[in-house]
Design an enzyme around this catalytic site. Sequence first.
Site, PDB file in Angstrom:
ATOM      1  N   ASP A 124      -8.157  -8.904   3.187  1.00  0.00           N
ATOM      2  CA  ASP A 124      -7.899  -7.566   3.602  1.00  0.00           C
ATOM      3  C   ASP A 124      -6.280  -6.963   3.602  1.00  0.00           C
ATOM      4  O   ASP A 124      -5.827  -6.003   4.421  1.00  0.00           O
ATOM      5  CB  ASP A 124      -8.319  -7.383   5.070  1.00  0.00           C
ATOM      6  CG  ASP A 124      -8.552  -6.005   5.603  1.00  0.00           C
ATOM      7  OD1 ASP A 124      -8.859  -5.412   4.485  1.00  0.00           O
ATOM      8  OD2 ASP A 124      -8.391  -5.724   6.619  1.00  0.00           O
ATOM      9  N   CYS A 178     -30.879  -2.158  -2.848  1.00  0.00           N
ATOM     10  CA  CYS A 178     -30.883  -1.119  -1.834  1.00  0.00           C
ATOM     11  C   CYS A 178     -32.322  -0.141  -1.962  1.00  0.00           C
ATOM     12  O   CYS A 178     -32.818   0.544  -1.012  1.00  0.00           O
ATOM     13  CB  CYS A 178     -29.792  -0.015  -1.823  1.00  0.00           C
ATOM     14  SG  CYS A 178     -28.262  -0.644  -1.043  1.00  0.00           S
TER      15      CYS A 178
END
Length: 309
Positions: A124, A178
Amino acid sequence: MMTAAKQAVQYAAHQLGFSALGVAPALADQGNTLQNWITDGQHADMEWITRHLPARLNPELVLPGVRSIIMLTYDYPRQDARKAPGCVARYAQGEDYHKLLATKLADLDETLSFYGGKQRCFSDSGPVSERFFAARAGLGWIGRNGLLIRPHGGSYCFLATILTTLELPCDSPMPNRCGKCHRCEQACPTQALHNSSCDARRCLSFWTIEAKSPIPPEIRAAQGYHLYGCDACQEACPWNSPRSNCNIAIDPHLLMLAELTTLSPQRLSKLSDNEFEKLFAGSPIRRIGLPHLQNNVDSPLFGTENGAT
Ligand code: B12
Ligand code: SF4
Ligand code: SF4
């Protein structure tokens, strides 16, 4: 191909508590998604993203001679630990993961150096599209909520990255699962999700963590009990339901301190600087500072309107 180096880093990563490791080719084509997202202004006031764009799209600028990108997952708690009103995103409930993972990544860097590799490691914190490379490294797929989803483990995990000059065997991407589900888009309180991408200008995570200006009225109206970050698009995801998961052990450093589980919005709105520093020492929440946190709590639902100092 450095199969032995991959096996060694896989073994070491497992010992250090990472839940999975995959390898992507360093020069994989990232398409135009990032550029289009920026051109459209969806990065809001995060100007640093535009500054890093050339490096993002060309890892060679980050580590000359880079051959492989190793992607790792490190799981954080799946439960919301708060007992008092005001949700804190699960990833931020415990200690600052930047520090926690930096030490572990330094160990893996050392392992790879033994095989002659030069590395750069991030979690990150670097100019790398971590979700793209994690999907390319076969760790999961990018869901409609824009996050990396794993078939066993869902999305409640940090991603970490090692760029290396070693040519390691790559893993294959997995298909998107999905299907016809759109639950995350429907659950988003601010309609920030479109085409598997999150518009930061509407995202509560952006407004309660990153933004440099106060929360605008239309977002404030949809803020609900979100105090720091937002997990609504993950809570809605069936791949995060306890049924579809896994026995991944959670690092106790990532659990919330008892004191923070019961900290009420009223008390938070009146904390002094010293109290804030003491309570949030070591927490990623400390990075946004007391004024921003108190601005987040300064909303009708928390009953602290105009109570923040
Ligand atoms: C900026 C940022 C944010 C911003 C902007 C969010 C956003 N839209 O990306 C804000 C502050 C809003 C945010 C919020 C959150 N974030 Co954030 N964030 C980042 C950061 C630093 C950069 C992401 C970025 O560049 N976004 C811009 C988009 C366009 O780029 P991208 O997502 O990387 O997409 C790339 C690929 O996916 C590719 N792509 C996408 N689709 C397709 C399709 C094809 C065909 C191709 C070729 C390419 C492609 O295009 C892009 C370029 O390569 C990353 C760390 C990192 N360095 O990557 C963490 C990161 C994505 N965040 C993370 C988390 C946990 C969150 C939150 C859940 C935190 C929270 N609970 O409040 C929310 C979730 C919001 C959401 N639904 O996305 C984790 C995600 C872990 C996971 N399982 O996926 C990351 C990886 C940090 C980490 N190291 O753990 N975040
Ligand atoms: S983090 Fe919250 S506001 Fe942001 S996209 Fe997900 S559900 Fe929407
Ligand atoms: S909620 Fe449904 S659409 Fe959204 S990421 Fe999860 S599976 Fe995909």
